[in-house]
Write a protein that holds these residues in place. Structure first.
Motif, short mmCIF file in Angstrom:
data_model
loop_
_atom_site.label_atom_id
_atom_site.label_comp_id
_atom_site.label_asym_id
_atom_site.label_seq_id
_atom_site.Cartn_x
_atom_site.Cartn_y
_atom_site.Cartn_z
N HIS A 36 0.83 -1.19 0.00
CA HIS A 36 0.00 0.00 0.00
C HIS A 36 0.87 1.25 0.00
N VAL A 37 0.47 2.23 -0.78
CA VAL A 37 1.12 3.53 -0.83
C VAL A 37 0.24 4.52 -0.06
N TYR A 38 0.85 5.25 0.86
CA TYR A 38 0.09 6.20 1.68
C TYR A 38 0.61 7.61 1.43
N ALA A 39 -0.28 8.50 1.00
CA ALA A 39 0.06 9.92 0.87
C ALA A 39 -0.87 10.70 1.79
N VAL A 40 -0.33 11.72 2.46
CA VAL A 40 -1.12 12.48 3.43
C VAL A 40 -1.20 13.93 3.02
N ALA A 41 -2.28 14.60 3.46
CA ALA A 41 -2.46 16.03 3.28
C ALA A 41 -3.12 16.57 4.54
N PHE A 42 -2.91 17.87 4.80
CA PHE A 42 -3.41 18.46 6.04
C PHE A 42 -4.25 19.70 5.75
N PRO A 43 -5.54 19.70 6.17
CA PRO A 43 -6.38 20.90 5.97
C PRO A 43 -5.96 22.08 6.85
N VAL A 44 -5.43 21.78 8.04
CA VAL A 44 -5.02 22.79 9.04
C VAL A 44 -6.22 23.72 9.32
N ASP A 45 -6.13 25.01 8.97
CA ASP A 45 -7.22 25.93 9.29
C ASP A 45 -8.20 26.09 8.15
N SER A 46 -8.08 25.28 7.10
CA SER A 46 -9.06 25.32 6.00
C SER A 46 -10.38 24.71 6.47
N ARG A 47 -11.46 25.07 5.79
CA ARG A 47 -12.76 24.51 6.14
C ARG A 47 -13.37 23.70 5.00
N SER A 48 -12.70 23.70 3.86
CA SER A 48 -13.15 22.86 2.75
C SER A 48 -12.00 22.65 1.79
N ALA A 49 -12.13 21.61 0.97
CA ALA A 49 -11.11 21.31 -0.03
C ALA A 49 -11.75 20.48 -1.13
N VAL A 50 -11.11 20.47 -2.29
CA VAL A 50 -11.55 19.66 -3.42
C VAL A 50 -10.37 18.82 -3.88
N ILE A 51 -10.62 17.51 -4.02
CA ILE A 51 -9.61 16.59 -4.52
C ILE A 51 -10.02 16.14 -5.92
N THR A 52 -9.11 16.29 -6.87
CA THR A 52 -9.38 15.86 -8.24
C THR A 52 -8.23 15.01 -8.74
N GLY A 53 -8.53 14.15 -9.69
CA GLY A 53 -7.49 13.30 -10.26
C GLY A 53 -8.10 12.27 -11.17
N ARG A 54 -7.30 11.26 -11.49
CA ARG A 54 -7.79 10.17 -12.32
C ARG A 54 -7.23 8.86 -11.80
N PHE A 55 -8.07 7.84 -11.90
CA PHE A 55 -7.65 6.51 -11.46
C PHE A 55 -8.39 5.49 -12.29
N ASN A 56 -7.62 4.54 -12.81
CA ASN A 56 -8.19 3.45 -13.59
C ASN A 56 -7.67 2.15 -13.00
N ALA A 57 -8.55 1.39 -12.34
CA ALA A 57 -8.11 0.17 -11.67
C ALA A 57 -7.47 -0.80 -12.67
N SER A 58 -6.38 -1.45 -12.22
CA SER A 58 -5.65 -2.38 -13.07
C SER A 58 -5.05 -3.47 -12.20
N ASP A 59 -4.41 -4.45 -12.82
CA ASP A 59 -3.76 -5.51 -12.05
C ASP A 59 -2.66 -4.95 -11.17
N THR A 60 -1.97 -3.90 -11.64
CA THR A 60 -0.88 -3.30 -10.86
C THR A 60 -1.40 -2.38 -9.79
N PHE A 61 -2.47 -1.63 -10.09
CA PHE A 61 -3.07 -0.69 -9.15
C PHE A 61 -4.56 -1.02 -9.03
N PRO A 62 -4.93 -2.01 -8.21
CA PRO A 62 -6.32 -2.46 -8.17
C PRO A 62 -7.26 -1.60 -7.35
N TYR A 63 -6.73 -0.73 -6.49
CA TYR A 63 -7.63 -0.06 -5.54
C TYR A 63 -7.04 1.27 -5.09
N MET A 64 -7.94 2.25 -4.84
CA MET A 64 -7.55 3.53 -4.27
C MET A 64 -8.72 4.05 -3.45
N ASP A 65 -8.43 4.75 -2.35
CA ASP A 65 -9.50 5.41 -1.61
C ASP A 65 -8.97 6.66 -0.93
#
Length: 367
Positions: free
Chosen positions: A236-265
């Motif tokens: 498993h690969v773990y990446a972290v982010a911190f809102p700190v004093d923010s009250r909202s955020a938007v996460i965007t990207g792309r993910f296509n499940a495959s044998d090498t990368f079967p899952y993301m959350d």
């Protein structure tokens, strides 16, 4: 083979259980009270060895689960679990040899199953190669716990929309200690023991967690060492982010499940307890082709029902955003090193999750 094809007849399961009496609740409560005498971060004491021996009387006495579809199914959801995760733990007694036998299930909605052995402090035992898969493969793992107690974790990442807790538990591996079968703890007592232990475990895990608290919002990045002693899974690969004093955020990207990368959350947790407040797996995100958008909100910000949203709780003063990716090429790149957001983006490429923060509730996915 599907999980439902691995179901064991109820009579066979009942025959395998130890004989429980009316004082079983008290026995389990006594074990939990003794567990609270553990000294965090120190070598196992005589008391700890005694407790490990008592817990080692059963296979899989602990369950930890997070169900994003029905939070009432959560139990001991600590150490930042995946949003569809169900984990089972067996205590390996010092001075004994163990064999784990069985078959990893496969089928629709099964993203990964694994068996990993950890030392007493919660770091992976480098002498035992972890096993994982989703292809119905047979599993046979030998563990020599000669010098100190160990923990064996069997993980299931399966769609809760398709599989129940009972389905999953029917796929637990058989455990043998010194040639003898270790009977699994009955499900009712497993749940009870895990629920009673939850507060203590979350306190210990919160003390171990080392993510820190930056002064300004921080984009996703690899934070090497932050999962130390938190029972990390090497695939498993773990990446972290911190809102700190923010009250909202938007996460965007792309993910296509495959044998090498079967899952993301994505999930948001409390650093003081390592418990999750909210989360969503990749297949539940609002997707256009392989692209997704996820809104992250403070507890008082209204949800936009048209897009997926996760929120941190009112009592969470140190929220942490976690992006988890199952990656079977982890041996080629050391994702466990600490890297800047820019360095992390270079490694993940198109799969890097972009995040933008707002000081109010205005961060929203495009219409």
């Amino acid at each position: 083979m599907r999980l439902t094809q691995l179901l064991v007849p109820a009579a066979a399961l009942a025959a395998a259980q130890p004989a429980f009496t009316r004082d079983a609740d008290g026995r389990i409560a006594d074990i939990v009270r003794e567990w609270k005498t553990f000294q965090n971060g120190t070598a196992p004491s005589a008391d700890a060895f005694t407790l490990q021996a008592r817990l080692g009387a059963w296979a899989w006495p602990f369950v930890s689960a997070y169900d994003y579809t029905n939070r009432s199914n959560d139990v001991m959801a600590v150490a930042y679990p995946a949003t569809i995760a169900t984990y089972y733990t067996t205590v390996l007694r010092a001075g004994s040899s163990y064999v784990f036998n069985g078959t990893f299930p496969d089928g629709e909605g099964v993203f990964q199953c694994s068996l990993t052995v950890y030392n007493f402090t919660g770091d992976q035992d480098e002498t035992v190669r972890p096993r994982w898969g989703v292809d119905g493969r047979d599993v046979r793992v030998f563990v020599n716990a000669s010098d100190q107690p160990r923990w064996a974790l069997q993980r299931f990442y399966v769609k809760p929309e398709l599989y129940s807790r009972e389905d999953i538990e029917a796929s637990l591996l058989e455990v043998r200690r010194d040639g003898e079968i270790v009977p699994p703890l009955a499900a009712i007592y497993r749940a009870q023991l895990s629920e009673v232990a939850e507060d203590f475990v979350s306190e210990v895990m919160g003390n171990i967690s080392a993510y820190g608290w930056p002064r300004k919002p921080t984009e996703f990045h690899f934070n090497g060492g932050s999962t130390s002693s938190l029972f990390p899974e090497r695939s498993h690969v773990y990446a972290v982010a911190f809102p700190v004093d923010s009250r909202s955020a938007v996460i965007t990207g792309r993910f296509n499940a495959s044998d090498t990368f079967p899952y993301m959350d994505f999930s948001i947790g409390d650093q003081s307890t390592t418990e999750l407040d909210d989360g969503a797996p990749f297949y539940a995100l609002n997707r256009t082709g392989t692209e997704y958008c996820l809104e992250v909100l403070a507890p008082d910000c209204p949800k936009n029902r048209a897009v997926p949203t996760i929120k941190w709780s009112a009592g969470n003063r140190h929220p942490l955003l976690l992006a988890r990716l199952i990656a079977y090429n982890f041996e080629e790149v050391d994702y466990r090193r600490t890297r800047t957001p820019e360095g992390s983006k270079r490694l993940l490429g198109d799969m890097y999750p972009e995040i933008s923060f707002a000081p109010d509730c205005s961060a929203r996915c495009p219409a």
